[in-house]
Write a protein that holds these residues in place. Sequence first.
Motif, PDB file in Angstrom:
ATOM      1  N   LEU A 112       0.831  -1.200   0.000  1.00  0.00           N
ATOM      2  CA  LEU A 112       0.000   0.000   0.000  1.00  0.00           C
ATOM      3  C   LEU A 112       0.867   1.251   0.000  1.00  0.00           C
ATOM      4  CD1 LEU A 112      -2.826  -0.860   2.588  1.00  0.00           C
ATOM      5  CD2 LEU A 112      -2.706  -1.410   0.157  1.00  0.00           C
ATOM      6  N   VAL A 113       1.933   1.214   0.800  1.00  0.00           N
ATOM      7  CA  VAL A 113       2.846   2.365   0.857  1.00  0.00           C
ATOM      8  C   VAL A 113       3.539   2.549  -0.480  1.00  0.00           C
ATOM      9  CG1 VAL A 113       4.792   3.407   2.088  1.00  0.00           C
ATOM     10  CG2 VAL A 113       3.229   1.882   3.307  1.00  0.00           C
ATOM     11  N   TRP A 114       4.008   1.439  -1.074  1.00  0.00           N
ATOM     12  CA  TRP A 114       4.740   1.546  -2.344  1.00  0.00           C
ATOM     13  C   TRP A 114       3.862   2.173  -3.425  1.00  0.00           C
ATOM     14  CZ3 TRP A 114       7.862   0.753   1.031  1.00  0.00           C
ATOM     15  CH2 TRP A 114       8.285  -0.448   1.564  1.00  0.00           C
TER      16      TRP A 114
ATOM     17  N   LYS B 206       5.147   9.318 -19.371  1.00  0.00           N
ATOM     18  CA  LYS B 206       5.877   8.491 -20.336  1.00  0.00           C
ATOM     19  C   LYS B 206       6.471   7.282 -19.632  1.00  0.00           C
ATOM     20  CE  LYS B 206       7.670  10.591 -24.518  1.00  0.00           C
ATOM     21  NZ  LYS B 206       8.873  11.086 -25.202  1.00  0.00           N
ATOM     22  N   VAL B 207       6.957   7.502 -18.410  1.00  0.00           N
ATOM     23  CA  VAL B 207       7.549   6.438 -17.605  1.00  0.00           C
ATOM     24  C   VAL B 207       6.805   6.392 -16.286  1.00  0.00           C
ATOM     25  CG1 VAL B 207       9.665   5.557 -16.577  1.00  0.00           C
ATOM     26  CG2 VAL B 207       9.785   6.909 -18.656  1.00  0.00           C
ATOM     27  N   SER B 208       6.402   5.210 -15.853  1.00  0.00           N
ATOM     28  CA  SER B 208       5.659   5.142 -14.603  1.00  0.00           C
ATOM     29  C   SER B 208       5.781   3.761 -13.976  1.00  0.00           C
ATOM     30  CB  SER B 208       4.175   5.472 -14.829  1.00  0.00           C
ATOM     31  OG  SER B 208       3.594   4.549 -15.720  1.00  0.00           O
ATOM     32  N   GLY B 209       5.505   3.711 -12.673  1.00  0.00           N
ATOM     33  CA  GLY B 209       5.526   2.441 -11.947  1.00  0.00           C
ATOM     34  C   GLY B 209       4.185   2.203 -11.294  1.00  0.00           C
ATOM     35  N   GLY B 210       4.122   1.272 -10.342  1.00  0.00           N
ATOM     36  CA  GLY B 210       2.873   1.016  -9.638  1.00  0.00           C
ATOM     37  C   GLY B 210       1.926   0.139 -10.438  1.00  0.00           C
ATOM     38  N   LEU B 211       0.690   0.063  -9.960  1.00  0.00           N
ATOM     39  CA  LEU B 211      -0.312  -0.822 -10.559  1.00  0.00           C
ATOM     40  C   LEU B 211      -1.078  -0.168 -11.708  1.00  0.00           C
ATOM     41  CD1 LEU B 211      -1.789  -2.611  -7.412  1.00  0.00           C
ATOM     42  CD2 LEU B 211      -0.353  -3.593  -9.173  1.00  0.00           C
ATOM     43  N   HIS B 212      -0.559   0.963 -12.225  1.00  0.00           N
ATOM     44  CA  HIS B 212      -1.109   1.587 -13.433  1.00  0.00           C
ATOM     45  C   HIS B 212      -2.617   1.842 -13.369  1.00  0.00           C
ATOM     46  CE1 HIS B 212       2.829   1.021 -14.772  1.00  0.00           C
ATOM     47  NE2 HIS B 212       2.604   0.945 -16.061  1.00  0.00           N
TER      48      HIS B 212
END
Length: 295
Positions: A54-56, A125-131
């Motif tokens: 959840l924190v990430w 353009k660049v991303s992390g996480g669950l989108h």
Amino acid sequence: MREEKSAEILEMENIHVDHSYTADDIQVLEGLEAVRKRPGMYIGTTGARGLHHLVWEIVDNGIDEALAGYADEIDVVIEKDNVICVSDNGRGMPVGIHEKTGISAVETIMTVLHAGGKFGGGGYKVSGGLHGVGASVVNALSEWLRVEVYHKTVHKMEFRSYPDEKTGKMLSGIPQGHLVDTGEKTEKKGTFIRFKPDKTVFETVIFQPDLILRRLKELAFLNKGITITFEDERRANARPAEFRYDGGLIDFVRYLNEGKNALYADPLYVSAVKDDILVEFAIQHTDTYTESVVS
């Protein structure tokens, strides 16, 4: 020669599960109900790893703003009673009304699965996480969650999870009113999220500071020039930690090789973009026989 089946196997083969399978048996989970029904599908587990996920997710939203060039500070705080606060100085969630949902973009992001700026709409353009799932999943699995967005004035919104009085069914991440522009002027920019994980969902709601520290330190290495701070208010004498590495991966390699005999002083470093694909790496050889590749 045909093998004789045991009585136990014959009994198992004759088992008939008596249940219906009609159109009425097909469940349709609405809103954030699916997340609470099957949290493992979204965060992997309801154990400690899922809790920290959840924190990430919220931190990754701040990292995305930094990668897009709009933020350079992310702050993470564990408050007493294991409440998490994450803030960044990015653009702040959009506060306008979303054309398709008819509610504010903040409410859409926090309550609608697969709503976000990471699907090719030009937000990132660049991303992390669950989108597009991360923030709403955190909301669904929290007792309560509060959002503040800073766009010249302070915008606020609160969400809560609680059982329906009539059916007893758990309602997840329900808005306690729409997004409100308080009119309070501010020099701040960015987004502030404060939430408390739901103890009825997770096996534990006790956050591990060492685990969070390690993750934040790695994120600071991977995103040079970003300042990430961490504070654990549960500990009386704990000092806030701050991570910033202007050398990025170069500093990371030096950190990994601390205490080892490097064969040359400066790590080899390459950063290049081709066909909109960014590749960045750093290498430094030592006199040890064990190879360490971190990606």
